[in-house]
Design a protein around this motif. Structure first.
Motif, PDB file in Angstrom:
ATOM      1  N   LYS A   3      -0.657  -5.100  -1.601  1.00 51.11           N
ATOM      2  CA  LYS A   3      -0.205  -4.947  -0.332  1.00 51.11           C
ATOM      3  C   LYS A   3       1.306  -4.499  -0.545  1.00 51.11           C
ATOM      4  O   LYS A   3       1.991  -5.530  -1.040  1.00 51.11           O
ATOM      5  CB  LYS A   3      -0.633  -5.673   0.710  1.00 51.11           C
ATOM      6  CG  LYS A   3      -2.055  -6.211   0.850  1.00 51.11           C
ATOM      7  CD  LYS A   3      -2.861  -5.581   1.872  1.00 51.11           C
ATOM      8  CE  LYS A   3      -4.342  -5.868   1.814  1.00 51.11           C
ATOM      9  NZ  LYS A   3      -5.223  -5.458   0.869  1.00 51.11           N
ATOM     10  N   ASP A   4       1.693  -3.391  -0.150  1.00 51.61           N
ATOM     11  CA  ASP A   4       3.188  -3.224   0.034  1.00 51.61           C
ATOM     12  C   ASP A   4       3.204  -2.110   1.110  1.00 51.61           C
ATOM     13  O   ASP A   4       2.339  -1.590   1.625  1.00 51.61           O
ATOM     14  CB  ASP A   4       3.901  -3.071  -1.258  1.00 51.61           C
ATOM     15  CG  ASP A   4       3.521  -1.650  -1.749  1.00 51.61           C
ATOM     16  OD1 ASP A   4       2.532  -0.897  -1.330  1.00 51.61           O
ATOM     17  OD2 ASP A   4       4.360  -1.172  -2.983  1.00 51.61           O
ATOM     18  N   PHE A   9       5.421   8.087   2.234  1.00 53.99           N
ATOM     19  CA  PHE A   9       3.819   7.928   1.955  1.00 53.99           C
ATOM     20  C   PHE A   9       3.431   8.359   0.543  1.00 53.99           C
ATOM     21  O   PHE A   9       4.057   8.903  -0.153  1.00 53.99           O
ATOM     22  CB  PHE A   9       3.415   9.133   2.781  1.00 53.99           C
ATOM     23  CG  PHE A   9       1.794   9.258   2.734  1.00 53.99           C
ATOM     24  CD1 PHE A   9       1.078   8.323   3.426  1.00 53.99           C
ATOM     25  CD2 PHE A   9       1.115  10.222   1.948  1.00 53.99           C
ATOM     26  CE1 PHE A   9      -0.558   8.719   3.517  1.00 53.99           C
ATOM     27  CE2 PHE A   9      -0.279  10.481   2.110  1.00 53.99           C
ATOM     28  CZ  PHE A   9      -0.765   9.469   2.957  1.00 53.99           C
ATOM     29  N   ARG A  10       2.333   7.310   0.196  1.00 56.16           N
ATOM     30  CA  ARG A  10       1.865   7.268  -1.211  1.00 56.16           C
ATOM     31  C   ARG A  10       0.351   7.237  -1.097  1.00 56.16           C
ATOM     32  O   ARG A  10      -0.373   6.340  -0.454  1.00 56.16           O
ATOM     33  CB  ARG A  10       2.671   6.293  -2.068  1.00 56.16           C
ATOM     34  CG  ARG A  10       2.323   6.277  -3.411  1.00 56.16           C
ATOM     35  CD  ARG A  10       3.339   5.249  -4.004  1.00 56.16           C
ATOM     36  NE  ARG A  10       2.482   4.285  -4.131  1.00 56.16           N
ATOM     37  CZ  ARG A  10       3.201   2.689  -3.911  1.00 56.16           C
ATOM     38  NH1 ARG A  10       4.546   3.113  -3.696  1.00 56.16           N
ATOM     39  NH2 ARG A  10       2.755   1.694  -3.615  1.00 56.16           N
ATOM     40  N   LYS A  30      -0.330   4.381   1.477  1.00 51.89           N
ATOM     41  CA  LYS A  30       0.695   3.531   1.909  1.00 51.89           C
ATOM     42  C   LYS A  30       1.742   4.287   2.557  1.00 51.89           C
ATOM     43  O   LYS A  30       2.017   5.345   2.286  1.00 51.89           O
ATOM     44  CB  LYS A  30       0.946   2.824   0.613  1.00 51.89           C
ATOM     45  CG  LYS A  30       0.068   1.964  -0.048  1.00 51.89           C
ATOM     46  CD  LYS A  30       0.640   1.341  -1.247  1.00 51.89           C
ATOM     47  CE  LYS A  30      -0.710   0.620  -1.960  1.00 51.89           C
ATOM     48  NZ  LYS A  30      -0.307  -0.644  -2.054  1.00 51.89           N
ATOM     49  N   GLY A  31       2.324   3.597   3.672  1.00 48.97           N
ATOM     50  CA  GLY A  31       3.127   4.021   4.446  1.00 48.97           C
ATOM     51  C   GLY A  31       4.165   3.209   4.653  1.00 48.97           C
ATOM     52  O   GLY A  31       4.217   2.102   4.267  1.00 48.97           O
ATOM     53  N   ASP A  33       5.040   1.500   7.134  1.00 45.09           N
ATOM     54  CA  ASP A  33       4.614   0.162   8.063  1.00 45.09           C
ATOM     55  C   ASP A  33       2.897   0.056   7.921  1.00 45.09           C
ATOM     56  O   ASP A  33       2.524  -0.748   8.612  1.00 45.09           O
ATOM     57  CB  ASP A  33       4.899   0.501   9.445  1.00 45.09           C
ATOM     58  CG  ASP A  33       4.699   1.757  10.012  1.00 45.09           C
ATOM     59  OD1 ASP A  33       4.073   2.523   9.119  1.00 45.09           O
ATOM     60  OD2 ASP A  33       5.061   1.977  11.093  1.00 45.09           O
ATOM     61  N   PHE A  34       2.270   0.649   6.886  1.00 45.47           N
ATOM     62  CA  PHE A  34       0.790   0.545   6.908  1.00 45.47           C
ATOM     63  C   PHE A  34       0.498   0.618   5.222  1.00 45.47           C
ATOM     64  O   PHE A  34       0.974   1.153   4.577  1.00 45.47           O
ATOM     65  CB  PHE A  34      -0.143   1.520   7.623  1.00 45.47           C
ATOM     66  CG  PHE A  34       0.125   2.735   7.240  1.00 45.47           C
ATOM     67  CD1 PHE A  34      -0.810   3.365   6.268  1.00 45.47           C
ATOM     68  CD2 PHE A  34       0.986   3.678   7.691  1.00 45.47           C
ATOM     69  CE1 PHE A  34      -0.775   4.767   5.742  1.00 45.47           C
ATOM     70  CE2 PHE A  34       1.134   5.176   7.353  1.00 45.47           C
ATOM     71  CZ  PHE A  34       0.415   5.713   6.394  1.00 45.47           C
ATOM     72  N   ASP A  35      -0.618   0.060   5.005  1.00 44.62           N
ATOM     73  CA  ASP A  35      -1.397  -0.061   3.609  1.00 44.62           C
ATOM     74  C   ASP A  35      -3.035   0.048   3.785  1.00 44.62           C
ATOM     75  O   ASP A  35      -3.422  -0.993   4.253  1.00 44.62           O
ATOM     76  CB  ASP A  35      -0.854  -1.008   2.834  1.00 44.62           C
ATOM     77  CG  ASP A  35      -1.229  -1.154   1.479  1.00 44.62           C
ATOM     78  OD1 ASP A  35      -2.463  -0.606   1.085  1.00 44.62           O
ATOM     79  OD2 ASP A  35      -0.878  -1.956   0.486  1.00 44.62           O
ATOM     80  N   ILE A  36      -3.661   1.065   3.677  1.00 43.42           N
ATOM     81  CA  ILE A  36      -4.862   1.359   3.731  1.00 43.42           C
ATOM     82  C   ILE A  36      -5.633   1.368   2.579  1.00 43.42           C
ATOM     83  O   ILE A  36      -5.170   1.897   1.534  1.00 43.42           O
ATOM     84  CB  ILE A  36      -5.418   2.609   4.448  1.00 43.42           C
ATOM     85  CG1 ILE A  36      -4.613   2.759   5.884  1.00 43.42           C
ATOM     86  CG2 ILE A  36      -6.733   3.072   4.751  1.00 43.42           C
ATOM     87  CD1 ILE A  36      -4.509   4.141   6.587  1.00 43.42           C
TER      88      ILE A  36
END
Length: 185
Positions: A3-4, A9-10, A30-31, A33-36
């Motif tokens: 998680k990071d 965005f990636r 991933k952004g 402030d979020f990691d899906i």
């Protein structure tokens, strides 16, 4: 599947397999402030992942198919999940052990939020300690199923995905928090 929260965005895809043991695939978005993480797999025998370390995050965990069990540092009890269940879990510098029983078509979706983003989205001030928001896992109802489906199958071009993902995360938070039947209105 670390998680990071990168600055931009990636999107990534990965696979792992151990013949005769397991085969799994993961998609991540991933952004800042979020990691899906969308994880799918087949476990040909009981499988354990021990001492997986991560950074602090708040996880909206949706068990779509199959079952798993976890012990996470900061929690005195196991955190099992069955198909069709979800919970919101605050993990502080977690060290986790996961158990995946023998099963086909295992699948979960984890929407991890940076702790500060969770505080801003929910006006929650107590995210500095580990917690499981619901004492018992909640059921993924039709509204959540639809929202999860449209998050995973975004009907928009790639350049709009970061904005779309953020709006879907907000929607998931509202729908997930709204399932708390003990919350006063």
């Amino acid at each position: 599947f670390n998680k990071d929260f990168p600055g931009s965005f990636r999107a990534d895809q990965s696979q792992a397999a151990l013949p005769g043991k397991f085969n799994c695939q993961a998609s991540s978005y991933k952004g800042e402030d979020f990691d899906i993480l969308h994880f799918r797999g087949t476990f040909l025998e009981d499988t354990c992942v021990n001492e997986a370390r991560g950074i602090s995050h708040v996880s909206l965990h949706y068990q779509l198919r199959g079952a798993s069990d976890a012990t996470i540092s900061g929690f005195s009890h196991r955190l099992p999940m069955e198909a069709g269940e979800f919970n919101i879990i605050n993990c502080i510098d977690p060290c986790s052990n996961f158990k995946f029983p023998k099963q086909e078509r295992y699948e979960y979706l984890s929407v991890c939020l940076h702790p500060e983003a969770y505080r801003q989205w929910t006006i929650e001030s107590n995210s500095e300690k580990p917690f499981r928001l619901f004492a018992h896992n909640r059921t993924i109802g039709p509204w959540l199923q639809n929202s999860l489906h449209t998050l995973l199958h975004a009907p928009i071009p790639s350049d709009l995905k970061p904005m779309y993902m953020r709006s879907k995360i907000t929607e998931l938070l509202v729908l997930s928090l709204g399932t708390n039947t003990h919350r006063s209105s």
